[in-house]
Design a protein around this motif. Sequence first.
Motif, short mmCIF file in Angstrom:
data_model
loop_
_atom_site.label_atom_id
_atom_site.label_comp_id
_atom_site.label_asym_id
_atom_site.label_seq_id
_atom_site.Cartn_x
_atom_site.Cartn_y
_atom_site.Cartn_z
N ASP A 67 105.40 -73.89 25.17
CA ASP A 67 104.20 -73.86 24.33
C ASP A 67 104.52 -73.98 22.85
N LEU A 68 105.81 -73.91 22.50
CA LEU A 68 106.22 -74.00 21.10
C LEU A 68 106.38 -75.47 20.70
N PRO A 69 106.08 -75.80 19.45
CA PRO A 69 106.28 -77.18 18.99
C PRO A 69 107.75 -77.53 18.94
N MET A 70 108.11 -78.68 19.51
CA MET A 70 109.51 -79.13 19.52
C MET A 70 109.54 -80.63 19.79
N ASP A 71 110.68 -81.25 19.50
CA ASP A 71 110.79 -82.68 19.76
C ASP A 71 111.15 -82.94 21.22
N ASP A 72 111.04 -84.20 21.62
CA ASP A 72 111.28 -84.56 23.02
C ASP A 72 112.71 -84.29 23.44
N GLU A 73 113.65 -84.44 22.51
CA GLU A 73 115.06 -84.21 22.83
C GLU A 73 115.29 -82.75 23.23
N LEU A 74 114.73 -81.83 22.46
CA LEU A 74 114.91 -80.42 22.77
C LEU A 74 114.18 -80.05 24.06
#
Length: 268
Positions: free
Chosen positions: A174-181
């Motif tokens: 649910d946390l904002p993150m990039d696709d890589e992470l």
Amino acid sequence: NMPGASGLRAMQYLTSGAPKDGTAIATFNSNLVNLSVLDPEATKAVDIDSFVWLASLASDTKACFSWTQSGVTRLEDLKTHKLIIGSSGRGSGDIFGTILNRLYGSNVQIVLGYGTNPDVWLAFETGEASGNCTGWSVMPQRKPDWIRDNKISLLVQFAKTPSASMPKVPLIYDLPMDDELRAAIAFMTQADGFVRPFAAPAGVPNDRIEVLRKAFDALVKAEIHCQWHISLGLGHGIDGEGLKHGGLFLAQSLYGRTPDLKALQQRG
């Protein structure tokens, strides 16, 4: 009993020193399966593909928690307070602590070198460490007083849906993150499907492997074992064939579709 480096010593023994007569089996941190792909150098003395898989007794959900007196009681606090995550080796503390480090930067620090998880927990009480990441089911067993007295605060669970034992704890996805992470987390949490793996060394006669597997299969299906799962909030186990074909060896195919996870850790 062979503690050390989240079970890496046991895996090395299984590879090169264990007797091949069925009298030696091992269990270890399932995250080491991921590590064999993520950082082959760290597991170069382990031939994980040679292991004969017997069963996994459970599935679990990883979570990170803090020592409440540290001032970190929720994820938002990581923007203003430091969290020192102790780890007994290249296991959950290191792997999942790295994820928090990527999300919250230098306020999340990881200290390696503790002998075992109990050593990390002792460091909580002395003020040397203030955070840990592990399969949550172990905590109600080992530190029920910490939970009862609110000495620790659950920060986040590494799952797409809440665990029954942590219904109100935030989900990492649910946390904002990039696709890589996001892809890295998917890779790292696959091991949660087989958190109590048992294996025998290569070369054990087939008839003895069959006896061991039947014994583990009976345990996995036993009513008392099912009650144990429910009491600890664990998922069900899988037999040896299911472990081999449906779980552990997924790592190799998944890695081919995953970003450079070693570089991801190094940037953490």
